[in-house]
Design a protein around this motif. Structure first.
Motif, PDB file in Angstrom:
ATOM      1  N   ASP A   1      43.806  47.757  43.001  1.00  0.00           N
ATOM      2  CA  ASP A   1      45.152  47.233  42.769  1.00  0.00           C
ATOM      3  C   ASP A   1      45.093  45.768  42.369  1.00  0.00           C
ATOM      4  O   ASP A   1      45.785  45.334  41.436  1.00  0.00           O
ATOM      5  CB  ASP A   1      45.998  47.406  44.035  1.00  0.00           C
ATOM      6  CG  ASP A   1      47.429  46.935  43.830  1.00  0.00           C
ATOM      7  OD1 ASP A   1      48.113  47.498  42.969  1.00  0.00           O
ATOM      8  OD2 ASP A   1      47.854  45.997  44.536  1.00  0.00           O
ATOM      9  N   ARG A   2      44.259  44.985  43.047  1.00  0.00           N
ATOM     10  CA  ARG A   2      44.139  43.566  42.716  1.00  0.00           C
ATOM     11  C   ARG A   2      43.511  43.358  41.343  1.00  0.00           C
ATOM     12  O   ARG A   2      43.871  42.428  40.624  1.00  0.00           O
ATOM     13  CB  ARG A   2      43.329  42.849  43.796  1.00  0.00           C
ATOM     14  CG  ARG A   2      44.126  42.597  45.073  1.00  0.00           C
ATOM     15  CD  ARG A   2      43.288  41.925  46.125  1.00  0.00           C
ATOM     16  NE  ARG A   2      44.073  41.618  47.303  1.00  0.00           N
ATOM     17  CZ  ARG A   2      43.544  41.346  48.480  1.00  0.00           C
ATOM     18  NH1 ARG A   2      42.222  41.355  48.641  1.00  0.00           N
ATOM     19  NH2 ARG A   2      44.323  41.066  49.516  1.00  0.00           N
ATOM     20  N   ALA A   3      42.565  44.224  40.994  1.00  0.00           N
ATOM     21  CA  ALA A   3      41.943  44.112  39.674  1.00  0.00           C
ATOM     22  C   ALA A   3      42.993  44.301  38.578  1.00  0.00           C
ATOM     23  O   ALA A   3      43.008  43.572  37.581  1.00  0.00           O
ATOM     24  CB  ALA A   3      40.824  45.138  39.524  1.00  0.00           C
ATOM     25  N   PHE A   4      43.895  45.271  38.771  1.00  0.00           N
ATOM     26  CA  PHE A   4      44.972  45.467  37.797  1.00  0.00           C
ATOM     27  C   PHE A   4      45.914  44.277  37.777  1.00  0.00           C
ATOM     28  O   PHE A   4      46.426  43.897  36.715  1.00  0.00           O
ATOM     29  CB  PHE A   4      45.747  46.750  38.109  1.00  0.00           C
ATOM     30  CG  PHE A   4      45.075  47.999  37.602  1.00  0.00           C
ATOM     31  CD1 PHE A   4      44.900  48.210  36.238  1.00  0.00           C
ATOM     32  CD2 PHE A   4      44.608  48.966  38.478  1.00  0.00           C
ATOM     33  CE1 PHE A   4      44.276  49.351  35.765  1.00  0.00           C
ATOM     34  CE2 PHE A   4      43.986  50.110  38.020  1.00  0.00           C
ATOM     35  CZ  PHE A   4      43.820  50.307  36.651  1.00  0.00           C
ATOM     36  N   GLN A   5      46.162  43.683  38.925  1.00  0.00           N
ATOM     37  CA  GLN A   5      47.002  42.491  38.972  1.00  0.00           C
ATOM     38  C   GLN A   5      46.362  41.343  38.190  1.00  0.00           C
ATOM     39  O   GLN A   5      47.046  40.597  37.489  1.00  0.00           O
ATOM     40  CB  GLN A   5      47.248  42.071  40.424  1.00  0.00           C
ATOM     41  CG  GLN A   5      48.173  43.000  41.192  1.00  0.00           C
ATOM     42  CD  GLN A   5      48.347  42.549  42.634  1.00  0.00           C
ATOM     43  OE1 GLN A   5      47.418  42.597  43.431  1.00  0.00           O
ATOM     44  NE2 GLN A   5      49.548  42.109  42.968  1.00  0.00           N
ATOM     45  N   VAL A   6      45.049  41.208  38.322  1.00  0.00           N
ATOM     46  CA  VAL A   6      44.330  40.175  37.571  1.00  0.00           C
ATOM     47  C   VAL A   6      44.483  40.411  36.070  1.00  0.00           C
ATOM     48  O   VAL A   6      44.756  39.482  35.301  1.00  0.00           O
ATOM     49  CB  VAL A   6      42.832  40.156  37.960  1.00  0.00           C
ATOM     50  CG1 VAL A   6      42.040  39.271  37.001  1.00  0.00           C
ATOM     51  CG2 VAL A   6      42.656  39.665  39.394  1.00  0.00           C
ATOM     52  N   LEU A   7      44.315  41.675  35.646  1.00  0.00           N
ATOM     53  CA  LEU A   7      44.454  41.994  34.225  1.00  0.00           C
ATOM     54  C   LEU A   7      45.869  41.711  33.736  1.00  0.00           C
ATOM     55  O   LEU A   7      46.064  41.225  32.615  1.00  0.00           O
ATOM     56  CB  LEU A   7      44.091  43.460  33.978  1.00  0.00           C
ATOM     57  CG  LEU A   7      42.627  43.841  34.243  1.00  0.00           C
ATOM     58  CD1 LEU A   7      42.423  45.336  34.038  1.00  0.00           C
ATOM     59  CD2 LEU A   7      41.679  43.055  33.363  1.00  0.00           C
ATOM     60  N   ASP A   8      46.862  42.013  34.556  1.00  0.00           N
ATOM     61  CA  ASP A   8      48.253  41.722  34.189  1.00  0.00           C
ATOM     62  C   ASP A   8      48.462  40.224  34.002  1.00  0.00           C
ATOM     63  O   ASP A   8      49.144  39.794  33.067  1.00  0.00           O
ATOM     64  CB  ASP A   8      49.212  42.240  35.265  1.00  0.00           C
ATOM     65  CG  ASP A   8      49.456  43.738  35.164  1.00  0.00           C
ATOM     66  OD1 ASP A   8      49.238  44.294  34.071  1.00  0.00           O
ATOM     67  OD2 ASP A   8      49.857  44.337  36.176  1.00  0.00           O
ATOM     68  N   ILE A   9      47.884  39.429  34.880  1.00  0.00           N
ATOM     69  CA  ILE A   9      48.015  37.972  34.784  1.00  0.00           C
ATOM     70  C   ILE A   9      47.382  37.470  33.491  1.00  0.00           C
ATOM     71  O   ILE A   9      47.974  36.664  32.753  1.00  0.00           O
ATOM     72  CB  ILE A   9      47.374  37.284  36.007  1.00  0.00           C
ATOM     73  CG1 ILE A   9      48.194  37.587  37.271  1.00  0.00           C
ATOM     74  CG2 ILE A   9      47.255  35.774  35.784  1.00  0.00           C
ATOM     75  CD1 ILE A   9      47.519  37.148  38.557  1.00  0.00           C
ATOM     76  N   LEU A  10      46.180  37.953  33.187  1.00  0.00           N
ATOM     77  CA  LEU A  10      45.487  37.507  31.979  1.00  0.00           C
ATOM     78  C   LEU A  10      46.213  37.977  30.714  1.00  0.00           C
ATOM     79  O   LEU A  10      46.254  37.258  29.710  1.00  0.00           O
ATOM     80  CB  LEU A  10      44.043  38.012  31.981  1.00  0.00           C
ATOM     81  CG  LEU A  10      43.159  37.464  33.104  1.00  0.00           C
ATOM     82  CD1 LEU A  10      41.746  38.047  33.002  1.00  0.00           C
ATOM     83  CD2 LEU A  10      43.092  35.941  33.060  1.00  0.00           C
ATOM     84  N   ALA A  11      46.794  39.179  30.759  1.00  0.00           N
ATOM     85  CA  ALA A  11      47.540  39.674  29.601  1.00  0.00           C
ATOM     86  C   ALA A  11      48.796  38.833  29.377  1.00  0.00           C
ATOM     87  O   ALA A  11      49.193  38.576  28.241  1.00  0.00           O
ATOM     88  CB  ALA A  11      47.918  41.139  29.815  1.00  0.00           C
ATOM     89  N   ARG A  12      49.404  38.392  30.454  1.00  0.00           N
ATOM     90  CA  ARG A  12      50.646  37.620  30.355  1.00  0.00           C
ATOM     91  C   ARG A  12      50.400  36.177  29.959  1.00  0.00           C
ATOM     92  O   ARG A  12      51.139  35.599  29.155  1.00  0.00           O
ATOM     93  CB  ARG A  12      51.378  37.669  31.700  1.00  0.00           C
ATOM     94  CG  ARG A  12      52.763  37.030  31.680  1.00  0.00           C
ATOM     95  CD  ARG A  12      53.453  37.108  33.025  1.00  0.00           C
ATOM     96  NE  ARG A  12      52.848  36.236  34.015  1.00  0.00           N
ATOM     97  CZ  ARG A  12      52.171  36.617  35.075  1.00  0.00           C
ATOM     98  NH1 ARG A  12      52.000  37.901  35.309  1.00  0.00           N
ATOM     99  NH2 ARG A  12      51.663  35.748  35.916  1.00  0.00           N
ATOM    100  N   THR A  13      49.347  35.573  30.514  1.00  0.00           N
ATOM    101  CA  THR A  13      49.106  34.142  30.304  1.00  0.00           C
ATOM    102  C   THR A  13      48.122  33.832  29.192  1.00  0.00           C
ATOM    103  O   THR A  13      48.086  32.717  28.685  1.00  0.00           O
ATOM    104  CB  THR A  13      48.580  33.493  31.594  1.00  0.00           C
ATOM    105  OG1 THR A  13      47.307  34.079  31.946  1.00  0.00           O
ATOM    106  CG2 THR A  13      49.565  33.692  32.749  1.00  0.00           C
ATOM    107  N   GLY A  14      47.305  34.820  28.821  1.00  0.00           N
ATOM    108  CA  GLY A  14      46.289  34.572  27.799  1.00  0.00           C
ATOM    109  C   GLY A  14      44.966  34.156  28.399  1.00  0.00           C
ATOM    110  O   GLY A  14      43.914  34.642  28.010  1.00  0.00           O
ATOM    111  N   HIS A  15      44.996  33.272  29.352  1.00  0.00           N
ATOM    112  CA  HIS A  15      43.783  32.872  30.077  1.00  0.00           C
ATOM    113  C   HIS A  15      44.200  32.190  31.372  1.00  0.00           C
ATOM    114  O   HIS A  15      45.300  31.636  31.479  1.00  0.00           O
ATOM    115  CB  HIS A  15      42.906  31.944  29.231  1.00  0.00           C
ATOM    116  CG  HIS A  15      43.639  30.720  28.736  1.00  0.00           C
ATOM    117  ND1 HIS A  15      43.903  29.624  29.529  1.00  0.00           N
ATOM    118  CD2 HIS A  15      44.173  30.443  27.522  1.00  0.00           C
ATOM    119  CE1 HIS A  15      44.554  28.711  28.825  1.00  0.00           C
ATOM    120  NE2 HIS A  15      44.745  29.190  27.594  1.00  0.00           N
ATOM    121  N   ALA A  16      43.318  32.234  32.373  1.00  0.00           N
ATOM    122  CA  ALA A  16      43.622  31.612  33.667  1.00  0.00           C
ATOM    123  C   ALA A  16      42.327  31.378  34.422  1.00  0.00           C
ATOM    124  O   ALA A  16      41.315  32.066  34.218  1.00  0.00           O
ATOM    125  CB  ALA A  16      44.556  32.495  34.489  1.00  0.00           C
ATOM    126  N   GLY A  17      42.345  30.392  35.296  1.00  0.00           N
ATOM    127  CA  GLY A  17      41.190  30.084  36.119  1.00  0.00           C
ATOM    128  C   GLY A  17      41.256  30.787  37.463  1.00  0.00           C
ATOM    129  O   GLY A  17      42.283  31.365  37.832  1.00  0.00           O
TER     130      GLY A  17
END
Length: 266
Positions: free
Chosen positions: A22-38
């Motif tokens: 579930d957290r891995a999908f959340q990470v992918l959602d964040i990266l898809a939305r923001t483009g990149h993140a630390g």
């Protein structure tokens, strides 16, 4: 912070596999939305420790689902996502996915509903749902209709780059089907701009005297217009612009079909 780490460790020990997915999908959602993140940004948004995010990112990087930007140390979606995504569209049948939505539209608005795609410089109707009216009996499936004179065609035209539209005009022309057909290129281009902005197209007796139609776009997983869904009926009774909720309902139906084809609206 130690207490938080202990809680995470305990949680991951009790069904942590599902939680990690579930957290891995959340990470992918964040990266898809923001483009990149630390790591810190992702950890703060998820409300977890940075070490948890680092482990997740490490697994995703190993599978090329995520990659790290060496210049800035941030993470973004990797080419592995493309491999996964590319396997989806070819297995999705536009007609199959749209069928129930076409039928619902026909039942609700009591008129003929068509699904059209662009083929060989024409709009080709690939599926149809009939309204209950005895007047709605013509089978449009397989019919080639001119792009510039139909609601579906104008949706498909409006989505093309100008140079591609110009090539179509040169090949097939802007012939008159009725006295109301728009045959002036400047006037047509102005109309297409409005269609692209508003998200729907209406034609009144441009293709056939006595026939009115309205259409909305259908998008694929990358946001490209791949089809148009339309409602048509006799002009004496079908007035989409003055039928409460019809145009909005049609646009929403187009988005529902789009969602089934992988479109997220982003």
């Amino acid at each position: 912070m130690a207490a938080k780490d202990g809680l995470e460790a305990d949680t991951e020990g009790q069904g942590g596999g599902v939680q990690s997915v579930d957290r891995a999908f959340q990470v992918l959602d964040i990266l898809a939305r923001t483009g990149h993140a630390g790591v810190s940004e992702i950890a703060e948004e998820l409300g977890v420790h940075k070490s948890t995010v680092s482990r997740l990112l490490g697994s995703l990087v190993a599978r090329e689902i995520v990659r790290q930007n060496n210049d800035r140390g941030k993470y973004q979606l990797g080419f592995g996502i493309l491999r996964l995504a590319s396997a989806i569209p070819g297995r999705l049948s536009l007609v199959h996915e749209a069928r129930s939505i076409l039928e619902n539209l026909a039942d609700e608005y009591k008129e003929t509903v068509n699904l059209a795609v662009l083929r060989s410089n024409y709009a080709v109707n690939v599926d149809q749902a009939m309204g209950p009216s005895t007047l709605a009996t013509y089978d449009w499936v397989g019919s080639l209709t001119p792009l510039h004179a139909t609601s579906s065609g104008k949706i498909l035209l409006a989505a093309l780059p100008v140079d591609e539209r110009n090539q179509i005009y040169k090949k097939v022309g802007l012939t008159s089907r009725t006295s109301r057909t728009v045959t002036d290129r400047v006037a047509l281009e102005k109309e297409l701009l409005s269609i692209a902005r508003d998200g729907y197209a209406v034609v009144h007796e441009e293709f056939e005297i006595g026939l009115t139609a309205v259409a909305a776009p259908v998008y694929n997983h990358i946001g490209t217009v791949i089809a148009a869904v339309s409602i048509s009926g006799p002009s004496f009774r079908f007035d989409p612009e003055n039928t409460p909720g019809l145009i909005q309902g049609l646009r929403e139906a187009g988005l529902k079909i789009s969602a089934k084809m992988g479109y997220t609206g982003r």
